[in-house]
Design a protein around this motif. Structure first.
Motif, mmCIF file in Angstrom:
data_model
loop_
_atom_site.group_PDB
_atom_site.id
_atom_site.type_symbol
_atom_site.label_atom_id
_atom_site.label_comp_id
_atom_site.label_asym_id
_atom_site.label_seq_id
_atom_site.Cartn_x
_atom_site.Cartn_y
_atom_site.Cartn_z
ATOM 1 N N PRO A 186 -4.849 6.251 -13.525
ATOM 2 C CA PRO A 186 -6.117 6.504 -12.892
ATOM 3 C C PRO A 186 -6.415 5.508 -11.995
ATOM 4 N N ASP A 187 -5.787 4.556 -11.712
ATOM 5 C CA ASP A 187 -5.963 3.383 -10.630
ATOM 6 C C ASP A 187 -5.179 3.417 -9.509
ATOM 7 N N ALA A 188 -4.439 4.397 -9.328
ATOM 8 C CA ALA A 188 -3.375 4.712 -8.500
ATOM 9 C C ALA A 188 -3.943 4.823 -7.015
ATOM 10 N N HIS A 189 -3.613 4.307 -5.955
ATOM 11 C CA HIS A 189 -4.084 4.118 -4.573
ATOM 12 C C HIS A 189 -3.302 3.526 -3.616
ATOM 13 N N CYS A 190 -3.483 3.652 -2.444
ATOM 14 C CA CYS A 190 -2.402 2.958 -1.234
ATOM 15 C C CYS A 190 -2.807 1.447 -1.654
ATOM 16 N N GLU A 191 -1.664 0.634 -2.002
ATOM 17 C CA GLU A 191 -1.473 -0.748 -2.105
ATOM 18 C C GLU A 191 -1.412 -1.603 -0.813
ATOM 19 N N LEU A 192 -1.484 -0.939 0.254
ATOM 20 C CA LEU A 192 -1.393 -1.795 1.353
ATOM 21 C C LEU A 192 -3.053 -2.000 2.128
ATOM 22 N N ASP A 193 -3.467 -3.244 2.018
ATOM 23 C CA ASP A 193 -4.627 -3.517 2.398
ATOM 24 C C ASP A 193 -5.158 -3.085 3.853
ATOM 25 N N HIS A 194 -6.067 -2.291 4.118
ATOM 26 C CA HIS A 194 -6.273 -1.890 5.456
ATOM 27 C C HIS A 194 -7.803 -1.449 5.419
ATOM 28 N N ALA A 195 -8.117 -1.115 6.930
ATOM 29 C CA ALA A 195 -9.600 -0.927 6.946
ATOM 30 C C ALA A 195 -9.939 0.102 7.859
ATOM 31 N N ASP A 196 -8.881 0.646 8.672
ATOM 32 C CA ASP A 196 -8.769 1.742 9.592
ATOM 33 C C ASP A 196 -7.261 2.278 9.830
ATOM 34 N N ALA A 197 -7.370 3.360 10.491
ATOM 35 C CA ALA A 197 -5.794 3.875 10.493
ATOM 36 C C ALA A 197 -4.806 3.219 11.359
ATOM 37 N N LEU A 198 -5.400 2.553 12.508
ATOM 38 C CA LEU A 198 -4.426 1.343 13.177
ATOM 39 C C LEU A 198 -3.827 0.305 12.136
ATOM 40 N N GLN A 199 -4.777 -0.302 11.142
ATOM 41 C CA GLN A 199 -4.199 -1.338 10.434
ATOM 42 C C GLN A 199 -3.274 -0.521 9.453
ATOM 43 N N LEU A 200 -3.475 0.573 8.800
ATOM 44 C CA LEU A 200 -2.860 0.890 8.008
ATOM 45 C C LEU A 200 -1.223 1.326 8.445
ATOM 46 N N ALA A 201 -1.511 1.981 9.946
ATOM 47 C CA ALA A 201 0.077 2.080 10.361
ATOM 48 C C ALA A 201 0.726 0.741 10.680
ATOM 49 N N VAL A 202 0.169 -0.386 10.901
ATOM 50 C CA VAL A 202 0.802 -1.348 11.168
ATOM 51 C C VAL A 202 1.389 -1.784 9.861
ATOM 52 N N ALA A 203 0.409 -1.941 8.666
ATOM 53 C CA ALA A 203 0.838 -2.480 7.519
ATOM 54 C C ALA A 203 2.025 -1.539 7.006
ATOM 55 N N THR A 204 1.794 -0.176 7.361
ATOM 56 C CA THR A 204 3.028 0.589 6.548
ATOM 57 C C THR A 204 4.245 0.334 7.709
ATOM 58 N N ILE A 205 4.383 0.059 8.800
ATOM 59 C CA ILE A 205 5.676 -0.281 9.562
ATOM 60 C C ILE A 205 6.119 -1.722 8.975
ATOM 61 N N LEU A 206 5.141 -2.609 8.623
ATOM 62 C CA LEU A 206 5.574 -3.808 8.191
ATOM 63 C C LEU A 206 6.031 -3.657 6.674
ATOM 64 N N SER A 207 5.840 -2.763 6.050
ATOM 65 C CA SER A 207 6.227 -2.517 4.520
ATOM 66 C C SER A 207 7.848 -2.210 4.410
ATOM 67 N N ALA A 208 8.359 -1.710 5.387
ATOM 68 C CA ALA A 208 9.822 -1.163 5.356
ATOM 69 C C ALA A 208 10.737 -2.640 4.642
ATOM 70 N N GLN A 209 11.338 -2.125 3.955
ATOM 71 C CA GLN A 209 12.260 -3.541 3.277
ATOM 72 C C GLN A 209 11.434 -4.642 2.877
#
Length: 268
Positions: free
Chosen positions: A39-62
């Motif tokens: 029930p606690d499932a969520h995106c575990e990349l911290d972000h405040a907006d779409a740009l931050q999420l895009a950047v964090a997701t790119i960094l999350s590779a490997q």
């Protein structure tokens, strides 16, 4: 009262005679079990907006989400807009994101991402898949992460956990991520795609791990044709559970929660 590490007798499902309708029904039973388990499932990349999420997701590779989250506060403070990334000093970015690995390639993607957003979208991250996948460093997986978590547009995030678990569950035999996305999309209600992805990732990190899944302490075991790939003895399997809710996951699977590891680290 749950016995201490008692053995459970499970007859795993088989897919030899499963109809397409039967597979869809089983997929949705799995989805309901995952909803109860995580029930606690969520995106575990911290972000405040779409740009931050895009950047964090790119960094999350490997790289683990935890490590990404350790470097992004300084990165986000230094580069708050697409224009900042577009004009960034390469060596400075590399230094900030070095702990995430492949930092030279990732730096290149971030700078080019900022430039593309300025040139094509007035510095804003677009909210359409067709536009997102044309951006540097953004494939379908990253695009679906952005859509589902920044724009509330349902999307399936086909990462390594998603691929491994959907194949273990025999929901698809595809290996190509795009084909997997379409195959699973046909089984699960579209409105549930984003949360289904989160729950699979949680389950893959905490229960159904790559090398040794905790079969004997898994609440999805009765619906899994691959039951037995990991230890089926609950007393052994429960020790493989990870994350802060390991005891709850054990109890949900009918195993003594006292046997669960305390503060066990999660998988990548």
């Amino acid at each position: 009262m749950v016995g201490r590490g008692r053995r459970r007798t499970l007859v795993p499902v088989t897919d030899t005679a499963e109809t397409p309708l039967g597979r869809k029904r089983r997929a949705r039973r799995i989805a309901r079990a995952l909803e109860q388990a995580h029930p606690d499932a969520h995106c575990e990349l911290d972000h405040a907006d779409a740009l931050q999420l895009a950047v964090a997701t790119i960094l999350s590779a490997q790289c683990t989400d935890e490590r990404v989250n350790s470097v992004t506060p300084a990165l986000f403070a230094r580069y708050p807009t697409a224009a900042h990334y577009a004009a960034a000093d390469r060596s400075e970015v590399e230094q900030l994101i070095r702990p995430t690995g492949f930092f030279r390639n990732k730096t290149d993607s971030l700078i080019k991402l900022g430039q593309a957003l300025l040139e094509r979208h007035d510095g804003q991250v677009p909210g359409r898949l067709v536009d997102l996948v044309k951006l540097p460093g953004v494939g379908r997986k990253t695009a679906n992460v952005i859509l589902g978590n920044a724009f509330d547009v349902p999307g399936l995030t086909v990462d390594t956990h998603f691929q491994r678990l959907t194949r273990r569950w025999r929901l698809t035999d595809e290996n190509d991520p795009v084909k997997i996305e379409f195959a699973i999309g046909a089984l699960i209600e579209k409105r549930d795609w984003t949360m289904f992805s989160h729950r699979i990732i949680f389950h893959g990190r905490r229960v159904c791990q790559a090398r040794k899944p905790a079969c004997g302490a898994c609440s999805v075991a009765a619906m899994c044709p691959s039951y037995g790939e990991g230890p089926t003895d609950p007393a052994q399997a429960v020790r493989l559970l990870r994350g802060p809710r390991a005891a709850e996951l054990a109890a949900l699977a009918g195993v003594d929660p006292a046997l669960a590891p305390t503060a066990a680290p999660e998988g990548p």
